[in-house]
Write an enzyme that holds these catalytic residues in place. Structure first.
Site, PDB file in Angstrom:
ATOM      1  N   ILE A  13    -120.219 -27.795  40.233  1.00 38.13           N
ATOM      2  CA  ILE A  13    -120.333 -28.705  41.370  1.00 38.13           C
ATOM      3  C   ILE A  13    -121.172 -29.933  41.040  1.00 38.13           C
ATOM      4  O   ILE A  13    -121.296 -30.841  41.858  1.00 38.13           O
ATOM      5  CB  ILE A  13    -120.926 -27.989  42.607  1.00 38.13           C
ATOM      6  CG1 ILE A  13    -122.294 -27.365  42.273  1.00 38.13           C
ATOM      7  CG2 ILE A  13    -119.964 -26.941  43.128  1.00 38.13           C
ATOM      8  CD1 ILE A  13    -122.978 -26.727  43.476  1.00 38.13           C
ATOM      9  N   GLY A  14    -121.736 -29.989  39.837  1.00 36.50           N
ATOM     10  CA  GLY A  14    -122.532 -31.152  39.461  1.00 36.50           C
ATOM     11  C   GLY A  14    -122.829 -31.146  37.979  1.00 36.50           C
ATOM     12  O   GLY A  14    -122.911 -30.095  37.350  1.00 36.50           O
ATOM     13  N   GLY A  16    -125.413 -33.508  35.535  1.00 36.58           N
ATOM     14  CA  GLY A  16    -126.321 -34.639  35.414  1.00 36.58           C
ATOM     15  C   GLY A  16    -127.069 -34.637  34.103  1.00 36.58           C
ATOM     16  O   GLY A  16    -126.768 -33.856  33.191  1.00 36.58           O
ATOM     17  N   ALA A  17    -128.043 -35.529  34.021  1.00 37.76           N
ATOM     18  CA  ALA A  17    -128.793 -35.690  32.775  1.00 37.76           C
ATOM     19  C   ALA A  17    -129.621 -34.463  32.442  1.00 37.76           C
ATOM     20  O   ALA A  17    -129.926 -34.214  31.277  1.00 37.76           O
ATOM     21  CB  ALA A  17    -129.698 -36.917  32.888  1.00 37.76           C
ATOM     22  N   GLY A  19    -128.934 -31.143  33.428  1.00 37.78           N
ATOM     23  CA  GLY A  19    -128.282 -29.846  33.470  1.00 37.78           C
ATOM     24  C   GLY A  19    -126.986 -29.869  34.252  1.00 37.78           C
ATOM     25  O   GLY A  19    -126.639 -30.856  34.909  1.00 37.78           O
ATOM     26  N   VAL A  21    -124.703 -27.903  37.190  1.00 39.96           N
ATOM     27  CA  VAL A  21    -124.905 -27.064  38.369  1.00 39.96           C
ATOM     28  C   VAL A  21    -123.584 -26.401  38.744  1.00 39.96           C
ATOM     29  O   VAL A  21    -122.538 -27.054  38.816  1.00 39.96           O
ATOM     30  CB  VAL A  21    -125.435 -27.888  39.560  1.00 39.96           C
ATOM     31  CG1 VAL A  21    -125.694 -26.984  40.767  1.00 39.96           C
ATOM     32  CG2 VAL A  21    -126.724 -28.615  39.177  1.00 39.96           C
ATOM     33  N   LYS A  35    -128.419 -23.948  38.318  1.00 42.55           N
ATOM     34  CA  LYS A  35    -128.628 -25.125  37.476  1.00 42.55           C
ATOM     35  C   LYS A  35    -128.884 -24.625  36.057  1.00 42.55           C
ATOM     36  O   LYS A  35    -129.919 -24.013  35.774  1.00 42.55           O
ATOM     37  CB  LYS A  35    -129.809 -25.947  37.976  1.00 42.55           C
ATOM     38  CG  LYS A  35    -130.009 -27.258  37.224  1.00 42.55           C
ATOM     39  CD  LYS A  35    -131.092 -28.094  37.895  1.00 42.55           C
ATOM     40  CE  LYS A  35    -131.241 -29.456  37.239  1.00 42.55           C
ATOM     41  NZ  LYS A  35    -132.259 -30.278  37.920  1.00 42.55           N
ATOM     42  N   ASP A 139    -136.921 -39.866  43.103  1.00 44.48           N
ATOM     43  CA  ASP A 139    -135.472 -40.030  42.914  1.00 44.48           C
ATOM     44  C   ASP A 139    -134.720 -39.680  44.193  1.00 44.48           C
ATOM     45  O   ASP A 139    -133.723 -38.963  44.158  1.00 44.48           O
ATOM     46  CB  ASP A 139    -134.981 -39.177  41.746  1.00 44.48           C
ATOM     47  CG  ASP A 139    -133.587 -39.606  41.259  1.00 44.48           C
ATOM     48  OD1 ASP A 139    -133.195 -40.761  41.532  1.00 44.48           O
ATOM     49  OD2 ASP A 139    -132.897 -38.798  40.611  1.00 44.48           O
TER      50      ASP A 139
END
Length: 298
Positions: A13-14, A16-17, A19, A21, A35, A139
């Site tokens: 579902i994700g 990013g920088a 890890g 998810v 994660k 963030d």
């Protein structure tokens, strides 16, 4: 299908920088968010961003704050590759984030004002809780604000969060560009007011259904901010390495000139939250005392 031990791998579902998810199901059948982070054991150890996130969340979990995502468990195991460790942060699973919610609204639909008021209050309550524990998120953006099936907002992704004891002068690579406060863009010292700025941008975005300052570079971002705040005098930023004279001289304007959907109270709140000078911005706690939260939304 990847082996997650006691978890059933459902879908990613994700990514990013820090890890990947996954949504997964634990042995009780409950959905969780995993994660997954790969760590090289030949480096300086576990990345500080990961250690910071784990430490902060473990400390915060004991308070069980309703608007902070919960860290349920931390699992580590040897990876298939030599000298690597796999770390799994197990979070409560929430169905969607605010960015997804806004992007899937029908073209002609706006978020109801009373709902924006509630979500804004939940966001600022979470920020006030963090700041009361000397934590700056650094963030805040719609994709890091998760929504439960009941519509409750929770702040997530503490990979860039930091405890603070004094004003910090750090790299500007904190806060996604569109939500980055001007003092960070200008490489000045900063404090918890950077989160208040980001929250102001997010609240405006809920009203407008689009980013308030969608800059394409740091210079372009400042130019868009100056359209609201007016360009400051060079004397106001004596240590600034940027030549402010490269920007057109502009006068301050009202937030509702950029977001016509704002009422008098929301306009006044955002004008304060998006003040160019951080010392003039209210704290998250002070924002929660604003009349905006004590009146029926129009």
């Amino acid at each position: 299908m990847e082996d997650f031990g006691d978890f059933s791998d459902l879908d990613m579902i994700g990514n990013g920088a820090y890890g990947v998810v996954y949504r997964a199901r634990d042995t009780s059948g409950r959905y969780v968010a995993l994660k997954k982070i790969r760590i090289s054991l030949t480096s300086d150890g576990i990345p500080m961003t990961t250690l910071r996130e784990i430490s902060l969340l473990k400390n915060l979990d004991s308070y069980n704050h309703p608007h902070i995502v919960k860290l349920l468990d931390v699992i580590h195991r040897r990876a298939d590759r030599e000298n690597q460790l796999e770390l799994y942060l197990v979070f409560e699973y929430l169905e969607r984030d605010l960015a997804d919610y806004i992007s899937h609204l029908p073209t002609t639909s706006l978020i109801p004002s009373h709902q924006i008021q509630r979500l804004s209050k939940e966001l600022l309550s979470g920020i006030d809780f963090l700041h009361s524990h000397r934590i700056i998120h650094r963030d805040l953006k719609p994709s890091n604000l998760l929504l439960s099936s009941q519509g409750q907002l929770k702040i997530a992704d503490f990979g860039l969060a930091k405890t603070y004891d004094f004003e910090m002068r750090l790299t500007s690579v904190v806060v996604t560009l569109w939500y980055r406060a001007p003092e960070v863009l200008l490489s000045q010292s900063y404090n918890s007011k950077v989160d208040v700025w980001s929250a102001g941008c997010i609240i405006a975005e809920m009203y407008a259904k689009r980013a308030l300052f969608p800059g394409t570079s740091e210079g372009n971002q400042l130019g868009k901010i100056f359209e609201l705040t007016g360009r400051p005098r060079t004397a106001d930023w004596p240590d600034c390495s940027l030549d402010l004279d490269q920007f057109l001289m502009t006068m301050p304007s009202e937030p509702r000139q950029l977001v016509p959907q704002l009422c008098d109270y929301s306009n006044d709140l955002l004008k304060k939250m998006l003040d160019f000078m951080p010392r003039n911005r209210p704290s998250a706690h002070e924002c929660l005392q604003h009349m905006y939260f004590f009146t029926e939304p129009m």
